[in-house]
Design an enzyme around this catalytic site. Sequence first.
Site, PDB file in Angstrom:
ATOM      1  N   ARG A  75      -9.029  -0.037   3.686  1.00 13.61           N
ATOM      2  CA  ARG A  75      -8.094   0.909   3.062  1.00 13.61           C
ATOM      3  C   ARG A  75      -6.754   0.259   2.771  1.00 13.61           C
ATOM      4  O   ARG A  75      -6.012   0.726   1.901  1.00 13.61           O
ATOM      5  CB  ARG A  75      -7.845   2.112   3.993  1.00 13.61           C
ATOM      6  CG  ARG A  75      -8.941   3.132   4.008  1.00 13.61           C
ATOM      7  CD  ARG A  75      -8.516   4.390   4.761  1.00 13.61           C
ATOM      8  NE  ARG A  75      -7.132   4.700   4.465  1.00 13.61           N
ATOM      9  CZ  ARG A  75      -6.209   4.996   5.380  1.00 13.61           C
ATOM     10  NH1 ARG A  75      -6.505   5.039   6.650  1.00 13.61           N
ATOM     11  NH2 ARG A  75      -4.974   5.258   5.027  1.00 13.61           N
ATOM     12  N   ARG A 131      -0.286  15.310  12.531  1.00 16.30           N
ATOM     13  CA  ARG A 131       0.446  14.814  11.353  1.00 16.30           C
ATOM     14  C   ARG A 131       0.870  16.009  10.493  1.00 16.30           C
ATOM     15  O   ARG A 131       0.320  16.259   9.428  1.00 16.30           O
ATOM     16  CB  ARG A 131      -0.414  13.819  10.556  1.00 16.30           C
ATOM     17  CG  ARG A 131      -0.796  12.600  11.365  1.00 16.30           C
ATOM     18  CD  ARG A 131      -1.473  11.520  10.552  1.00 16.30           C
ATOM     19  NE  ARG A 131      -0.542  10.786   9.696  1.00 16.30           N
ATOM     20  CZ  ARG A 131      -0.872   9.689   9.001  1.00 16.30           C
ATOM     21  NH1 ARG A 131      -2.101   9.215   9.064  1.00 16.30           N
ATOM     22  NH2 ARG A 131       0.010   9.071   8.254  1.00 16.30           N
ATOM     23  N   ASP A 153       3.683   0.690  12.229  1.00 13.52           N
ATOM     24  CA  ASP A 153       2.460   0.128  11.649  1.00 13.52           C
ATOM     25  C   ASP A 153       2.217  -1.316  12.094  1.00 13.52           C
ATOM     26  O   ASP A 153       1.255  -1.950  11.662  1.00 13.52           O
ATOM     27  CB  ASP A 153       2.513   0.209  10.109  1.00 13.52           C
ATOM     28  CG  ASP A 153       2.439   1.658   9.635  1.00 13.52           C
ATOM     29  OD1 ASP A 153       2.025   2.518  10.427  1.00 13.52           O
ATOM     30  OD2 ASP A 153       2.804   1.922   8.480  1.00 13.52           O
ATOM     31  N   LYS A 209       0.829  -1.216   0.000  1.00 16.53           N
ATOM     32  CA  LYS A 209       0.000   0.000   0.000  1.00 16.53           C
ATOM     33  C   LYS A 209       0.864   1.267   0.000  1.00 16.53           C
ATOM     34  O   LYS A 209       0.623   2.188  -0.789  1.00 16.53           O
ATOM     35  CB  LYS A 209      -0.903   0.008   1.249  1.00 16.53           C
ATOM     36  CG  LYS A 209      -1.481   1.363   1.615  1.00 16.53           C
ATOM     37  CD  LYS A 209      -2.394   1.282   2.800  1.00 16.53           C
ATOM     38  CE  LYS A 209      -1.965   1.897   4.084  1.00 16.53           C
ATOM     39  NZ  LYS A 209      -1.513   3.248   4.190  1.00 16.53           N
ATOM     40  N   ASN A 210       1.863   1.290   0.878  1.00 16.59           N
ATOM     41  CA  ASN A 210       2.610   2.543   1.048  1.00 16.59           C
ATOM     42  C   ASN A 210       3.635   2.792  -0.054  1.00 16.59           C
ATOM     43  O   ASN A 210       4.274   3.840  -0.080  1.00 16.59           O
ATOM     44  CB  ASN A 210       3.257   2.585   2.446  1.00 16.59           C
ATOM     45  CG  ASN A 210       2.183   2.762   3.516  1.00 16.59           C
ATOM     46  OD1 ASN A 210       1.033   3.094   3.220  1.00 16.59           O
ATOM     47  ND2 ASN A 210       2.552   2.523   4.765  1.00 16.59           N
ATOM     48  N   CYS A 267      -5.386   8.073   8.699  1.00 14.76           N
ATOM     49  CA  CYS A 267      -5.670   7.622  10.075  1.00 14.76           C
ATOM     50  C   CYS A 267      -5.382   8.735  11.080  1.00 14.76           C
ATOM     51  O   CYS A 267      -4.461   9.530  10.885  1.00 14.76           O
ATOM     52  CB  CYS A 267      -4.781   6.430  10.430  1.00 14.76           C
ATOM     53  SG  CYS A 267      -5.166   4.930   9.516  1.00 14.76           S
TER      54      CYS A 267
END
Length: 434
Positions: free
Chosen positions: A404, A122, A310, A22-23, A117
């Site tokens: 997600r 952030r 994570d 995903k990242n 999230c």
Amino acid sequence: MERIIITGGKPLYGEISVSGFKNAAAPIIFATILAQDKCVIENLPDISDVRVALDILTAMGAYVKYTGDTTVEIDTTNINPGGAPVELVRKMRASYYLLGAELGRFGKATVGTPGGCDLGERPIDQHIKGFEALGATVEVDESTNTIVATAPEGGRLIGDSVYLDVVTVGATINIMLAAVLAEGTTVIENAAHEPHIVDTANFLNSCGAEISGAGTDSIRIRGVKRLHGTTYAIIPDMIEAGTYMILAAATNGKLKISNLIPKHVESITAKLEEMGIIVEEGDESVTVYRGEKLNKVNIKTLPYPGFPTDMNPQICVMMCLLDNHTKCTLTEGVWENRFRYVEELKRMGACITVNGRRAEVEGVGRLHGAKVRAVDLRAGVAMVIAGLAASGQTEIDEIFHIQRGYDNIVEKLKSVGADIDLVTISDSYTKISD
Ligand code: EPU
């Protein structure tokens, strides 16, 4: 609205194949803007963050077409800068990569503030610091929640050196995106090292960029005039892999996790082994099961190659499953507010005390099923692990967070024997996945 329902307590056996990361997928999808040509991206995970990123490009005028289950063709030749719909941008964190990509290609970026999230504050000050070092002017319009970045006259950024005050994945990638088409050379010092940074750099290099040092503290980007299209496969998702590694041990089963790069999960492997969990490494797989006795462990999450933030909620579940009264400490080294899931785990019988960024986790031997919420992506998947390890039934709400980032999670788990269902919530449950 959908809900996950689990009947736990069954050891899971079999093989789970890891999907694309995903990242890495998100920055690479947005990096296609810089290619201004047709790119073929392979090994894309089927997750909502990827669908939103592709919808953003489509709305900006890109040609986007799936040519296989995990392969998409993207042609960004005719996209409109500033055309990303705010409501889509707000659905994902990684939409901030539009800033670097648009600024690099068009000399101007206008992007809504990103979502993602809730892990505490952030900020994106380091992204902005990088763009400014390359000569851009950056303004944040608080009234419309829009960020506007503009290159100097002539529309091309000018390479320079940027020292990051904190190790940040997002700023490292975003500055790299902005710099590939800049005039001259950019050096990012104190860069983050994550494998998805290397993957994004490899993608850009395969489009004709000249980036060296990705994966180290110092990344050097020699600006080029133009990029071209390419075909590129995304690396496997190390966090998805780590999640299923913990699942094997948590359910006291044995799982082979395939299609991964074992080096990327080394810190997870090391900590699981310290806990007495066996991890057998293959070329592109690991097989995980419990050893004779589980041990206590203390963990602090850190940027790569440290233990990933994570994986914080998932490893916490494993700590809860240690023998009664065995105490572990889990310290969060990246985000200020990563422990919001603790209240949910307590509903399942966990015994955890949080003090700021530090949690003392007391083993309870076994959790019990309960009604819980996925408070964010990794917290949500931790509830899945907890539910599968627990006795009785667990119901997890707000699972859009999990969707997600986890490709086909319900089907993958069913294939290794999990009793798990996705249901739509109405007056009576309707099963929508079997
Ligand atoms: N930070 C700043 N200023 C900045 C940027 C970051 O102070 O300009 C701070 C943050 O507040 C944080 C630390 O630096 O304390 C690290 O933030 P980073 O920029 O590395 O995080 P990110 O790029 O926003 C990505 C992942 C996160 C993952 C972190 C850390 C994406 C879309 N998100 O976030 O993934 O936790 O790196 O590895 O790539 C997830 O997948 O569940 C997730 C939250």
